[in-house]
Design a protein around this motif. Structure first.
Motif, PDB file in Angstrom:
ATOM      1  N   ALA A  76       0.824  -1.240  -0.099  1.00 26.28           N
ATOM      2  CA  ALA A  76       0.051   0.090   0.089  1.00 26.28           C
ATOM      3  C   ALA A  76       0.879   1.306  -0.153  1.00 26.28           C
ATOM      4  N   ARG A  77       2.112   1.317   0.586  1.00 25.02           N
ATOM      5  CA  ARG A  77       2.901   2.121   0.804  1.00 25.02           C
ATOM      6  C   ARG A  77       3.852   2.220  -0.673  1.00 25.02           C
ATOM      7  N   LEU A  78       4.051   1.314  -1.075  1.00 23.23           N
ATOM      8  CA  LEU A  78       5.233   1.145  -2.170  1.00 23.23           C
ATOM      9  C   LEU A  78       4.436   1.027  -3.736  1.00 23.23           C
ATOM     10  N   GLY A  79       3.437   0.532  -3.614  1.00 21.24           N
ATOM     11  CA  GLY A  79       2.623   0.752  -5.046  1.00 21.24           C
ATOM     12  C   GLY A  79       2.727  -0.495  -5.999  1.00 21.24           C
ATOM     13  N   SER A  80       3.918  -1.305  -5.930  1.00 20.04           N
ATOM     14  CA  SER A  80       4.171  -2.671  -6.510  1.00 20.04           C
ATOM     15  C   SER A  80       4.216  -2.393  -7.982  1.00 20.04           C
ATOM     16  N   PRO A  81       4.967  -1.395  -8.487  1.00 17.07           N
ATOM     17  CA  PRO A  81       5.053  -1.252  -9.895  1.00 17.07           C
ATOM     18  C   PRO A  81       5.746  -2.452 -10.673  1.00 17.07           C
ATOM     19  N   ASN A  82       4.939  -2.859 -11.857  1.00 17.08           N
ATOM     20  CA  ASN A  82       5.417  -3.636 -12.589  1.00 17.08           C
ATOM     21  C   ASN A  82       4.992  -5.240 -12.151  1.00 17.08           C
ATOM     22  N   GLU A  83       4.662  -5.318 -10.987  1.00 22.20           N
ATOM     23  CA  GLU A  83       3.946  -6.688 -10.379  1.00 22.20           C
ATOM     24  C   GLU A  83       2.529  -6.628 -10.186  1.00 22.20           C
ATOM     25  N   TYR A  84       2.033  -5.977  -9.423  1.00 24.87           N
ATOM     26  CA  TYR A  84       0.703  -5.834  -9.062  1.00 24.87           C
ATOM     27  C   TYR A  84       0.092  -4.629  -8.305  1.00 24.87           C
ATOM     28  N   VAL A  85       0.026  -3.632  -9.147  1.00 21.85           N
ATOM     29  CA  VAL A  85      -0.444  -2.317  -8.683  1.00 21.85           C
ATOM     30  C   VAL A  85      -1.880  -2.422  -8.330  1.00 21.85           C
ATOM     31  N   ASP A  86      -2.739  -3.358  -8.985  1.00 21.64           N
ATOM     32  CA  ASP A  86      -3.972  -3.471  -8.392  1.00 21.64           C
ATOM     33  C   ASP A  86      -4.157  -4.137  -7.085  1.00 21.64           C
ATOM     34  N   TYR A  87      -3.120  -4.979  -6.536  1.00 21.11           N
ATOM     35  CA  TYR A  87      -3.092  -5.423  -5.297  1.00 21.11           C
ATOM     36  C   TYR A  87      -2.690  -4.265  -4.181  1.00 21.11           C
ATOM     37  N   ALA A  88      -1.699  -3.642  -4.714  1.00 18.56           N
ATOM     38  CA  ALA A  88      -1.418  -2.571  -3.772  1.00 18.56           C
ATOM     39  C   ALA A  88      -2.219  -1.308  -3.776  1.00 18.56           C
ATOM     40  N   ALA A  89      -3.210  -1.011  -4.688  1.00 17.74           N
ATOM     41  CA  ALA A  89      -4.297  -0.088  -4.773  1.00 17.74           C
ATOM     42  C   ALA A  89      -5.461  -0.585  -3.801  1.00 17.74           C
ATOM     43  N   SER A  90      -5.595  -1.932  -3.788  1.00 16.62           N
ATOM     44  CA  SER A  90      -6.749  -2.415  -2.942  1.00 16.62           C
ATOM     45  C   SER A  90      -6.248  -2.408  -1.309  1.00 16.62           C
ATOM     46  N   LYS A  91      -5.024  -2.568  -1.143  1.00 14.39           N
ATOM     47  CA  LYS A  91      -4.416  -2.452   0.261  1.00 14.39           C
ATOM     48  C   LYS A  91      -4.454  -0.894   0.547  1.00 14.39           C
ATOM     49  N   GLY A  92      -4.146  -0.036  -0.293  1.00 15.04           N
ATOM     50  CA  GLY A  92      -4.301   1.394   0.121  1.00 15.04           C
ATOM     51  C   GLY A  92      -5.564   1.627   0.189  1.00 15.04           C
ATOM     52  N   ALA A  93      -6.649   1.163  -0.493  1.00 15.72           N
ATOM     53  CA  ALA A  93      -8.027   1.484   0.062  1.00 15.72           C
ATOM     54  C   ALA A  93      -8.547   1.020   1.258  1.00 15.72           C
TER      55      ALA A  93
END
Length: 248
Positions: free
Chosen positions: A146-163
């Motif tokens: 959620a803090r790092l964004g996971s570029p080139n891997e799973y931005v969607d997962y990171a965004a879901s955890k940010g939410a």
């Protein structure tokens, strides 16, 4: 007050470790699982061997009808839920955003955002003093992603955890005066089989050398933080995040 704990997605990994640790602290525990009945029953057997009470209930916790059935079953056998860990989540194969399908995005958001919000809704209907409850505690399992964004891997997962992080902050303020505390943990590289879902089961072993602590974490280490936040020892903590990323 009986301590009745629901841990979603707890047939393995962090969820199972949390349930086992909580079993030693007087909770009656519902092991929720999506499909692996054998694994869920195995966790229940370990809990019962500790002298605690547990049951396994299958439910897709991104579906409100199934969530309602799950909570009704707990009501009938254990009494109302007093503690909730929103642990169930999904992740997909690593890829860039421009390769992601609508189906993938909807599945991630339903599992990782809508599901925890719906489980929380039904927990609050039992916990909140506004609804005649005696209070309670909720812990959301987020991610360092959620803090790092996971570029080139799973931005969607990171965004879901940010939410999920934003939900934690807002809900904590919304229900603080109703006797309900809401907190979150953010694990980083943890040795569980969750990474196999992204197509890289050995991800932690390959990358842990780059962490400040030089190693990946364990499910038990995450469970310690979750169970502390659930407990009365964390009675003045709400809207709080514990990062478990080995310094990352």
């Amino acid at each position: 007050m009986d301590k009745v704990l629901l841990v979603t997605g707890s047939s393995r990994g962090i969820g199972a470790a949390t349930a086992l640790l909580a079993a030693s602290q007087g909770y009656r525990i519902c092991i929720n699982y999506l499909s692996d009945h054998t694994a869920a029953e195995g966790v229940c057997q370990q809990i019962r061997a500790l002298g605690a009470t547990a049951m396994a209930v299958q439910a897709d916790v991104s579906n409100e009808d199934e969530i309602m059935r799950l909570f009704a079953r707990i009501d009938a056998e254990f009494g109302p839920v007093t503690h909730l860990v929103n642990n169930a989540a999904s992740i997909s194969q690593s890829c860039r955003v421009d390769d992601m399908s609508e189906f993938r995005l909807l599945k991630i958001m339903m599992s990782n955002v809508v599901g925890p919000m719906l489980c929380t809704k039904h927990a609050l209907l039992r916990m909140s003093k506004r609804h005649g409850g005696q209070g309670g505690s909720i812990v959301n399992v987020s991610s360092i992603a959620a803090r790092l964004g996971s570029p080139n891997e799973y931005v969607d997962y990171a965004a879901s955890k940010g939410a999920l992080d934003t939900f934690t902050i807002g809900l904590a303020k919304e229900v603080a005066a109703e006797g309900v505390r809401v907190n979150a943990v953010r694990p980083g590289y943890i040795h569980t089989d969750f990474h196999a879902l992204s197509g890289d089961p050995f991800r932690v072993s390959k990358l842990e050398g780059g962490l400040p602590m030089g190693r990946g974490g364990t499910a038990d280490e995450v469970a310690q933080a979750i169970v502390w936040l659930l407990s009365d020892q964390a009675s003045y903590a709400t809207g709080t995040f514990i990062d478990l990323g080995g310094g990352r």
